[in-house]
Design a protein around this motif. Sequence first.
Motif, mmCIF file in Angstrom:
data_model
loop_
_atom_site.group_PDB
_atom_site.id
_atom_site.type_symbol
_atom_site.label_atom_id
_atom_site.label_comp_id
_atom_site.label_asym_id
_atom_site.label_seq_id
_atom_site.Cartn_x
_atom_site.Cartn_y
_atom_site.Cartn_z
ATOM 1 N N VAL A 115 24.794 -3.031 7.784
ATOM 2 C CA VAL A 115 25.762 -1.976 7.459
ATOM 3 C C VAL A 115 26.234 -1.347 8.763
ATOM 4 O O VAL A 115 25.415 -0.915 9.584
ATOM 5 N N TYR A 158 29.911 -3.987 5.234
ATOM 6 C CA TYR A 158 28.558 -4.480 4.967
ATOM 7 C C TYR A 158 28.544 -5.998 4.853
ATOM 8 O O TYR A 158 29.567 -6.622 4.551
ATOM 9 N N ILE A 166 28.009 -5.057 -3.407
ATOM 10 C CA ILE A 166 27.583 -3.706 -3.774
ATOM 11 C C ILE A 166 28.791 -2.935 -4.267
ATOM 12 O O ILE A 166 29.760 -2.745 -3.534
ATOM 13 N N TRP A 180 27.477 3.336 -0.091
ATOM 14 C CA TRP A 180 26.841 3.127 1.208
ATOM 15 C C TRP A 180 25.357 3.467 1.167
ATOM 16 O O TRP A 180 24.548 2.826 1.855
ATOM 17 N N ALA A 183 23.811 0.419 -0.168
ATOM 18 C CA ALA A 183 23.811 -0.645 0.838
ATOM 19 C C ALA A 183 22.677 -0.467 1.846
ATOM 20 O O ALA A 183 21.966 -1.426 2.180
#
Length: 259
Positions: A115, A158, A166, A180, A183
């Motif tokens: 990420v 990501y 995701i 996020w 992730a």
Amino acid sequence: MKPLVSIITPMFNSEVFISETINSVLNQTFLNWELLLIDDYSSDKTIAIVNEFITQTPNIKLLKNEANLGAAISRNKGIMEAQGDYIAFLDADDLWKPEKLQIQIEFMQTEDCDVCFSCYEQINETGKPLNKLIKALPELTYKKFLKSNYIGNLTGMYNANVLGKITTPDLRKRQDWAMWLDAIKKSGKPARSIQESLAYYRVRKDSMSSNKLNLIKYNYLVYKKGLGFSTLKSIYYMLIFLREHFFIKSKQIVSTNKI
């Protein structure tokens, strides 16, 4: 072979800005990308403008909602259609600098990063610089990220090969924060940032960030609905968020006149 980057861009009545946004993708120095534009039942000339680009650029794809469903569902529709090794996000009024994808892909591959995000600058509705740089934290753990949304969605990317696709919860605002968080949690490693500005965020008069009451409401819903916390736990984290946002995160905004 260069990895493929899927770029997710939801649109709704975006005729004023969408050409400039698409051109900022076309101007990327990294060439192996697909741009998925998801129209959320626009009533203006957005689709007509996009179709002009599609006739010239085969890696731009248009998806259409049959009704106005909101940014979360639109983003998820794009994510599920994405073919990329990496997934990135760019809203229909924001802009990328030409080297954005190139720098980010090289960083993620070199640093074994799942990420990634970066610093970005603010512009007004007409594209004029507001002389404000939003500095990115060098590293972002899940625990730290729970306290406030430190990733500018227009800078985030990501690794879909590692984390899978995701998606975002169906929240009207701040759904990207919950995505996020998911992730970073799935990665098991902190998100890493690039300490330079790679994008321009357009500040608009009707933006949620201009309304502090909405800021509180929608961030509370991230805890309550997005993460499934109890009411008590959501209130607890909301108090932490308010402290983090107003006393710590605000220090990330730096005047570029002083740089």
